[in-house]
Write a protein that holds these residues in place. Structure first.
Motif, PDB file in Angstrom:
ATOM      1  N   MET A  26      -2.341 -27.454  57.253  1.00 32.32           N
ATOM      2  CA  MET A  26      -0.226 -27.972  57.145  1.00 32.32           C
ATOM      3  C   MET A  26       0.526 -27.859  56.768  1.00 32.32           C
ATOM      4  N   ALA A  27       1.709 -27.671  56.494  1.00 35.07           N
ATOM      5  CA  ALA A  27       2.583 -27.207  55.114  1.00 35.07           C
ATOM      6  C   ALA A  27       2.572 -28.113  53.820  1.00 35.07           C
ATOM      7  N   LYS A  28       2.815 -27.620  52.738  1.00 34.08           N
ATOM      8  CA  LYS A  28       3.438 -28.714  51.987  1.00 34.08           C
ATOM      9  C   LYS A  28       4.481 -28.840  52.280  1.00 34.08           C
ATOM     10  N   LEU A  29       4.875 -30.039  51.792  1.00 31.27           N
ATOM     11  CA  LEU A  29       6.467 -30.395  51.139  1.00 31.27           C
ATOM     12  C   LEU A  29       7.059 -30.086  49.792  1.00 31.27           C
ATOM     13  N   HIS A  30       8.403 -29.933  49.662  1.00 31.71           N
ATOM     14  CA  HIS A  30       8.918 -29.782  48.164  1.00 31.71           C
ATOM     15  C   HIS A  30      10.416 -30.587  48.409  1.00 31.71           C
ATOM     16  N   ILE A  31      11.179 -31.200  48.328  1.00 28.93           N
ATOM     17  CA  ILE A  31      11.939 -30.861  48.247  1.00 28.93           C
ATOM     18  C   ILE A  31      12.937 -31.135  46.379  1.00 28.93           C
ATOM     19  N   ASP A  32      13.383 -30.051  46.448  1.00 25.52           N
ATOM     20  CA  ASP A  32      13.971 -29.993  45.557  1.00 25.52           C
ATOM     21  C   ASP A  32      15.493 -30.350  45.549  1.00 25.52           C
ATOM     22  N   ASP A  33      15.903 -31.314  45.533  1.00 24.48           N
ATOM     23  CA  ASP A  33      17.653 -32.037  45.875  1.00 24.48           C
ATOM     24  C   ASP A  33      18.702 -31.454  44.840  1.00 24.48           C
ATOM     25  N   GLU A  34      18.618 -30.466  43.895  1.00 21.32           N
ATOM     26  CA  GLU A  34      19.376 -30.013  43.055  1.00 21.32           C
ATOM     27  C   GLU A  34      19.589 -28.475  44.191  1.00 21.32           C
ATOM     28  N   MET A  35      18.788 -28.245  44.378  1.00 15.61           N
ATOM     29  CA  MET A  35      19.030 -27.325  44.900  1.00 15.61           C
ATOM     30  C   MET A  35      19.551 -27.544  46.679  1.00 15.61           C
TER      31      MET A  35
END
Length: 101
Positions: free
Chosen positions: A1-10
């Motif tokens: 399963m893919a890992k999720l990552h959210i860079d809100d600033e980006m």
């Protein structure tokens, strides 16, 4: 399963660049080009019989391109919504957890 990552600033930086490109660069440039065509047809390429047809054709083209370019802002909005939804879900999960002792 893919890992999720959210860079809100980006996400916000990219969305802002998309919005700014539309509102401050692309649409104004298209408007400027429309004005150039009108000026050309008024003084540099004076063809009385076909002038209006040439202008109408370019105006329709310019309108179509402008509408397409303006849709770029929908991508910016979509990216912001994805980010906001994931951050909201993360917050909801945190709030649903019993307090640690």
């Amino acid at each position: 399963m893919a890992k999720l990552h959210i860079d809100d600033e980006m996400v916000e930086a990219t969305a802002t660049k998309l919005d700014n490109a539309v509102h401050h660069t692309l649409v104004p440039q298209l408007q400027s080009l429309q004005n150039e065509v009108v000026t050309l047809l008024d003084s540099g390429l004076v063809l009385p019989a076909s002038r209006q047809a040439l202008e109408d054709s370019y105006t329709a083209f310019n309108k179509s391109v402008t509408e397409a370019v303006t849709n770029i802002t929908q991508f910016a909005q979509q990216y912001r919504q994805v980010k906001d939804n994931f951050l909201k879900t993360d917050e909801q999960i945190r709030n649903s957890m019993p307090p640690s002792r």
